[in-house]
Scaffold this active site. Structure first.
Site, PDB file in Angstrom:
ATOM      1  N   ASP A 192       0.845  -1.190   0.000  1.00 31.66           N
ATOM      2  CA  ASP A 192       0.000   0.000   0.000  1.00 31.66           C
ATOM      3  C   ASP A 192       0.880   1.239   0.000  1.00 31.66           C
ATOM      4  O   ASP A 192       1.723   1.418   0.888  1.00 31.66           O
ATOM      5  CB  ASP A 192      -0.897  -0.024   1.245  1.00 31.66           C
ATOM      6  CG  ASP A 192      -1.933   1.087   1.255  1.00 31.66           C
ATOM      7  OD1 ASP A 192      -1.831   2.022   0.431  1.00 31.66           O
ATOM      8  OD2 ASP A 192      -2.839   1.034   2.101  1.00 31.66           O
ATOM      9  N   LEU A 193       0.695   2.108  -0.983  1.00 36.21           N
ATOM     10  CA  LEU A 193       1.480   3.339  -1.063  1.00 36.21           C
ATOM     11  C   LEU A 193       1.351   4.191   0.191  1.00 36.21           C
ATOM     12  O   LEU A 193       2.276   4.935   0.550  1.00 36.21           O
ATOM     13  CB  LEU A 193       1.034   4.166  -2.275  1.00 36.21           C
ATOM     14  CG  LEU A 193       1.371   3.629  -3.655  1.00 36.21           C
ATOM     15  CD1 LEU A 193       0.614   4.417  -4.713  1.00 36.21           C
ATOM     16  CD2 LEU A 193       2.876   3.699  -3.907  1.00 36.21           C
ATOM     17  N   HIS A 217      -2.880  17.301 -16.086  1.00 35.49           N
ATOM     18  CA  HIS A 217      -3.895  17.866 -15.202  1.00 35.49           C
ATOM     19  C   HIS A 217      -3.296  18.743 -14.101  1.00 35.49           C
ATOM     20  O   HIS A 217      -4.027  19.465 -13.423  1.00 35.49           O
ATOM     21  CB  HIS A 217      -4.778  16.765 -14.639  1.00 35.49           C
ATOM     22  CG  HIS A 217      -5.475  15.997 -15.721  1.00 35.49           C
ATOM     23  ND1 HIS A 217      -6.337  16.604 -16.600  1.00 35.49           N
ATOM     24  CD2 HIS A 217      -5.408  14.693 -16.091  1.00 35.49           C
ATOM     25  CE1 HIS A 217      -6.790  15.708 -17.462  1.00 35.49           C
ATOM     26  NE2 HIS A 217      -6.231  14.546 -17.177  1.00 35.49           N
ATOM     27  N   TYR A 262      -7.371  15.536  -8.486  1.00 33.85           N
ATOM     28  CA  TYR A 262      -6.386  14.651  -9.096  1.00 33.85           C
ATOM     29  C   TYR A 262      -5.196  15.456  -9.610  1.00 33.85           C
ATOM     30  O   TYR A 262      -4.026  15.116  -9.367  1.00 33.85           O
ATOM     31  CB  TYR A 262      -7.043  13.872 -10.241  1.00 33.85           C
ATOM     32  CG  TYR A 262      -6.103  13.043 -11.070  1.00 33.85           C
ATOM     33  CD1 TYR A 262      -5.591  11.844 -10.577  1.00 33.85           C
ATOM     34  CD2 TYR A 262      -5.736  13.438 -12.351  1.00 33.85           C
ATOM     35  CE1 TYR A 262      -4.728  11.074 -11.344  1.00 33.85           C
ATOM     36  CE2 TYR A 262      -4.879  12.670 -13.118  1.00 33.85           C
ATOM     37  CZ  TYR A 262      -4.371  11.496 -12.616  1.00 33.85           C
ATOM     38  OH  TYR A 262      -3.518  10.735 -13.379  1.00 33.85           O
TER      39      TYR A 262
END
Length: 279
Positions: free
Chosen positions: A50-51, A112, A135
């Site tokens: 898990d990051l 983005h 994001y």
């Protein structure tokens, strides 16, 4: 390279990178949240991690020369959803890299991060951050983190602002397309360039209508070969005239520029089923 680590290895783009990266090193470690991945290379080890778990990232990066960080939620979502994998996860990667003496982080950033700039502005690698979503904000955070860790802790980074690495299926992609071959070339150059410091480069193919300027990143040796112009006539005919007042058509972030914060941008894009991932 003795050891390379790839995060997001079970994702669409990570899946394309596994074999080329394995060929570049003695030991290759791939990681994601899935229990396993198929077709491991002879020198590849897959680790579920898990990051958002700093200890897990520190252990994962032990002995690594570089980490190629593609792991994250690849769409707009509520801030609370993105906080763990996209924000905290980015901090954990750079902090784990620093603690382990990892030389460089090669990071899948995104257009983005600057998505609210207008497409009539041909922006360069020095364009100011103008995120179009939470994001995109996470990409700004990671880019600034990369800059900070270079200036204060000497960890090199290459932040690759990917435009749209998917099949050319809409008018925006005629300019923003990054082919899979050019993606692999870009990542390879981000790894093999001798000195990068903190570098930003746009992930886009050699499109006639590319809306960004990569001249400031020529030191990376990235020379894309594919061109989406061959799809232009068919795509433009299918899409018809575009609304010049719709932010999805007028801003670099495309559909992400038009959605409400927290709502999916990918869902608004005309993508093939296999391409509904990082854009």
């Amino acid at each position: 390279m003795k050891k390379l680590v790839l995060t997001g290895a079970a994702g669409r783009l990570g899946s394309y990178l596994r074999a080329p990266l394995a060929a570049m090193c003695d030991e290759f470690v791939s990681t994601d949240l899935r229990e396993s991945v198929q077709d491991l290379a002879p020198n590849e080890t897959y680790v579920k991690a898990d990051l958002a778990d700093l200890d897990a990232m520190v252990a994962l990066l032990e002995g690594a020369d570089m980490v190629i960080h593609f792991g994250a939620i690849g769409d707009e979502a509520p801030f609370e959803t993105l906080l763990g994998p996209n924000f905290i996860g980015a901090y954990n990667i750079w902090e784990a890299a620093y603690r382990n003496g990892v030389r460089r982080v090669v990071y899948a950033s995104s257009i983005h991060a600057v998505g609210m700039h207008r497409k009539t502005e041909s922006i360069g690698i020095d364009a100011a951050h103008r995120p179009d979503t939470f994001y995109g904000l996470a990409k700004c955070f990671a880019e600034d983190l990369a800059s900070l860790y270079w200036d204060k802790r000497g960890v090199e980074s290459v932040c690759m602002r990917i435009l749209s690495c998917a099949q050319v299926s809409n008018s925006r992609a005629v300019g923003s397309w990054l082919s899979y071959d050019d993606l692999i070339h870009l990542v390879e150059r981000a790894i093999t360039t001798q000195i990068t410091g903190f570098s930003i480069v746009y992930g886009v193919s050699d499109n006639d209508r590319a809306p960004v300027d990569n001249s400031g990143a020529r030191h990376l040796g990235y020379r894309p070969k594919d061109n989406a112009e061959r799809y232009a006539k068919e795509i433009f005919a299918a899409d018809g005239p575009l609304d010049p007042h719709d932010p999805a058509n007028t801003h670099h972030g495309g559909a992400f520029s038009a959605v409400e914060l927290g709502n999916s941008g990918v869902a608004q894009m005309k993508l093939n089923a296999e391409d509904t991932g990082k854009s």
